[in-house]
Motif scaffolding. Structure first.
Motif, PDB file in Angstrom:
ATOM      1  N   TYR A   8      64.761 153.053  54.106  1.00 57.65           N
ATOM      2  CA  TYR A   8      63.647 152.789  53.200  1.00 57.65           C
ATOM      3  C   TYR A   8      62.524 152.011  53.883  1.00 57.65           C
ATOM      4  O   TYR A   8      61.412 151.936  53.344  1.00 57.65           O
ATOM      5  CB  TYR A   8      64.138 152.002  51.978  1.00 57.65           C
ATOM      6  CG  TYR A   8      64.889 152.833  50.982  1.00 57.65           C
ATOM      7  CD1 TYR A   8      64.223 153.544  49.994  1.00 57.65           C
ATOM      8  CD2 TYR A   8      66.278 152.917  51.036  1.00 57.65           C
ATOM      9  CE1 TYR A   8      64.913 154.311  49.071  1.00 57.65           C
ATOM     10  CE2 TYR A   8      66.981 153.692  50.125  1.00 57.65           C
ATOM     11  CZ  TYR A   8      66.299 154.379  49.147  1.00 57.65           C
ATOM     12  OH  TYR A   8      66.998 155.152  48.238  1.00 57.65           O
ATOM     13  N   PRO A  50      57.842 150.425  49.106  1.00 59.64           N
ATOM     14  CA  PRO A  50      57.530 150.838  47.729  1.00 59.64           C
ATOM     15  C   PRO A  50      57.350 152.339  47.583  1.00 59.64           C
ATOM     16  O   PRO A  50      57.780 152.933  46.591  1.00 59.64           O
ATOM     17  CB  PRO A  50      56.223 150.081  47.424  1.00 59.64           C
ATOM     18  CG  PRO A  50      56.124 149.013  48.431  1.00 59.64           C
ATOM     19  CD  PRO A  50      56.828 149.507  49.648  1.00 59.64           C
ATOM     20  N   ILE A  51      56.740 152.958  48.586  1.00 53.91           N
ATOM     21  CA  ILE A  51      56.501 154.402  48.513  1.00 53.91           C
ATOM     22  C   ILE A  51      57.811 155.172  48.600  1.00 53.91           C
ATOM     23  O   ILE A  51      58.019 156.164  47.891  1.00 53.91           O
ATOM     24  CB  ILE A  51      55.530 154.830  49.631  1.00 53.91           C
ATOM     25  CG1 ILE A  51      54.177 154.136  49.444  1.00 53.91           C
ATOM     26  CG2 ILE A  51      55.362 156.345  49.642  1.00 53.91           C
ATOM     27  CD1 ILE A  51      53.164 154.456  50.515  1.00 53.91           C
ATOM     28  N   ASN A  52      58.724 154.724  49.469  1.00 49.77           N
ATOM     29  CA  ASN A  52      60.015 155.399  49.590  1.00 49.77           C
ATOM     30  C   ASN A  52      60.833 155.265  48.308  1.00 49.77           C
ATOM     31  O   ASN A  52      61.513 156.202  47.895  1.00 49.77           O
ATOM     32  CB  ASN A  52      60.795 154.829  50.775  1.00 49.77           C
ATOM     33  CG  ASN A  52      60.200 155.239  52.108  1.00 49.77           C
ATOM     34  OD1 ASN A  52      59.555 156.276  52.209  1.00 49.77           O
ATOM     35  ND2 ASN A  52      60.404 154.416  53.127  1.00 49.77           N
ATOM     36  N   VAL A  53      60.776 154.087  47.683  1.00 48.41           N
ATOM     37  CA  VAL A  53      61.484 153.901  46.412  1.00 48.41           C
ATOM     38  C   VAL A  53      60.877 154.784  45.332  1.00 48.41           C
ATOM     39  O   VAL A  53      61.596 155.424  44.542  1.00 48.41           O
ATOM     40  CB  VAL A  53      61.451 152.415  45.998  1.00 48.41           C
ATOM     41  CG1 VAL A  53      62.034 152.243  44.599  1.00 48.41           C
ATOM     42  CG2 VAL A  53      62.227 151.570  46.996  1.00 48.41           C
ATOM     43  N   MET A  54      59.552 154.839  45.284  1.00 50.70           N
ATOM     44  CA  MET A  54      58.881 155.702  44.313  1.00 50.70           C
ATOM     45  C   MET A  54      59.228 157.169  44.556  1.00 50.70           C
ATOM     46  O   MET A  54      59.343 157.955  43.614  1.00 50.70           O
ATOM     47  CB  MET A  54      57.370 155.488  44.376  1.00 50.70           C
ATOM     48  CG  MET A  54      56.911 154.144  43.831  1.00 50.70           C
ATOM     49  SD  MET A  54      55.128 153.896  44.045  1.00 50.70           S
ATOM     50  CE  MET A  54      54.484 155.322  43.144  1.00 50.70           C
ATOM     51  N   GLY A  55      59.396 157.526  45.835  1.00 48.18           N
ATOM     52  CA  GLY A  55      59.771 158.906  46.146  1.00 48.18           C
ATOM     53  C   GLY A  55      61.139 159.261  45.599  1.00 48.18           C
ATOM     54  O   GLY A  55      61.346 160.375  45.095  1.00 48.18           O
ATOM     55  N   GLU A  56      62.094 158.326  45.690  1.00 48.84           N
ATOM     56  CA  GLU A  56      63.428 158.565  45.133  1.00 48.84           C
ATOM     57  C   GLU A  56      63.360 158.785  43.626  1.00 48.84           C
ATOM     58  O   GLU A  56      64.007 159.673  43.075  1.00 48.84           O
ATOM     59  CB  GLU A  56      64.338 157.373  45.449  1.00 48.84           C
ATOM     60  CG  GLU A  56      64.694 157.209  46.911  1.00 48.84           C
ATOM     61  CD  GLU A  56      65.719 158.238  47.366  1.00 48.84           C
ATOM     62  OE1 GLU A  56      66.427 158.791  46.502  1.00 48.84           O
ATOM     63  OE2 GLU A  56      65.813 158.474  48.580  1.00 48.84           O
ATOM     64  N   VAL A  57      62.567 157.948  42.950  1.00 46.79           N
ATOM     65  CA  VAL A  57      62.461 158.062  41.491  1.00 46.79           C
ATOM     66  C   VAL A  57      61.706 159.320  41.093  1.00 46.79           C
ATOM     67  O   VAL A  57      62.103 160.044  40.168  1.00 46.79           O
ATOM     68  CB  VAL A  57      61.763 156.810  40.911  1.00 46.79           C
ATOM     69  CG1 VAL A  57      61.566 156.951  39.406  1.00 46.79           C
ATOM     70  CG2 VAL A  57      62.571 155.556  41.221  1.00 46.79           C
ATOM     71  N   SER A  58      60.621 159.620  41.813  1.00 46.20           N
ATOM     72  CA  SER A  58      59.783 160.760  41.427  1.00 46.20           C
ATOM     73  C   SER A  58      60.507 162.088  41.603  1.00 46.20           C
ATOM     74  O   SER A  58      60.338 162.999  40.779  1.00 46.20           O
ATOM     75  CB  SER A  58      58.487 160.758  42.245  1.00 46.20           C
ATOM     76  OG  SER A  58      58.768 160.912  43.628  1.00 46.20           O
ATOM     77  N   ARG A  59      61.325 162.223  42.631  1.00 43.47           N
ATOM     78  CA  ARG A  59      62.025 163.496  42.807  1.00 43.47           C
ATOM     79  C   ARG A  59      63.130 163.662  41.761  1.00 43.47           C
ATOM     80  O   ARG A  59      63.458 164.792  41.374  1.00 43.47           O
ATOM     81  CB  ARG A  59      62.579 163.626  44.213  1.00 43.47           C
ATOM     82  CG  ARG A  59      63.748 162.735  44.570  1.00 43.47           C
ATOM     83  CD  ARG A  59      64.095 162.916  46.028  1.00 43.47           C
ATOM     84  NE  ARG A  59      65.276 162.154  46.417  1.00 43.47           N
ATOM     85  CZ  ARG A  59      65.702 162.077  47.678  1.00 43.47           C
ATOM     86  NH1 ARG A  59      65.044 162.708  48.632  1.00 43.47           N
ATOM     87  NH2 ARG A  59      66.789 161.378  47.972  1.00 43.47           N
TER      88      ARG A  59
END
Length: 246
Positions: free
Chosen positions: A144, A153-162
């Motif tokens: 991450y 933050p972007i990597n965490v958002m990527g997990e949630v968004s997918r």
């Protein structure tokens, strides 16, 4: 017009002083699909053994399982045995749910946002579990922070968004097909709804395949395998399977 099976309450369970718990068609139809899958799996494995003769029913199930294993192997480039229970179960549940939409009175539970979200959450939980078991907790958490800690933050958002994208894609495609058939049914009583029902079955099968493939892609990327990497040699097949495929 019933858009989602969540809107239809089949029965209520009394909970004493807590009141009543409404059981929607989503819950009932989900358990119906689960019961069918368990029954089919049980029937296919009755008297299982390496010696022939083997029933055609079991051959069909084995071919389906082999197809799923080959797809997992092609995507992940590794041994599919670890991922088959999760990816195969997701594929079979979504596929059967969508195909059973042709049964009168049955509404596919995948047409419910709650079911689609639950399936996406299963993938969201499976991805870090497989990654940690393969790479270790420290290496997974370090991913991450790559290529820079500012990307956390972007990597965490990527997990949630997918995860959200998985749920919305499945729900939107199944729900839109149901609504379209209902609209056509009110305009033209027979022919067009029949055609759309056939197209809906095809769409349902495709959506089950896409969901399972995306789940395996997410798992493969989390554990560090490159999609399309050379898979390991396939284990030798049982003698009874070789005899049937000749």
């Amino acid at each position: 017009m019933e858009i989602s099976p969540d809107s239809r309450i089949v029965f209520t369970l009394p909970l004493g002083s807590l009141g009543e718990f409404p059981v929607s068609a989503t819950i009932v139809n989900t358990w119906i699909v689960m019961a069918i899958l368990v029954a089919v799996g049980r029937l296919a494995t009755l008297g299982i053994g390496p010696a022939p003769p083997v029933s055609r029913w079991r051959i069909a199930v084995e071919l389906l399982v082999e197809m799923i294993r080959d797809q997992i192997r092609d995507i992940g480039g590794g041994d599919p045995t670890r991922y088959l229970p999760v990816v195969g179960s997701l594929f079979m549940f979504i596929l059967l749910s969508n195909l059973m939409a042709v049964v009168p009175g049955f509404t596919a539970p995948t047409g419910s946002l709650s079911t689609a979200t639950a399936l996406a959450l299963c993938v969201m939980v499976a991805v870090p579990l497989y990654a940690v078991s393969r790479r270790g907790l420290r290496a997974y958490l370090r991913s991450y922070l790559q290529p820079t800690p500012l990307m956390l933050p972007i990597n965490v958002m990527g997990e949630v968004s997918r995860t959200v994208a998985l749920a919305v894609r499945l729900y939107g495609n199944i729900m839109s097909g149901t609504v379209l058939v209902a609209i056509l049914l009110s305009i033209v009583p027979f022919f067009f709804p029949l055609v759309m029902q056939i197209l809906g079955l095809l769409t349902g099968a495709i959506q089950a395949y896409i969901f399972a493939v995306l789940a395996m892609v997410y798992i493969s990327s989390a554990i560090g395998d490159e999609p399309g990497a050379a898979p390991p040699p396939r284990p030798s097949e049982p003698s009874h399977f070789r005899q049937r495929t000749r």
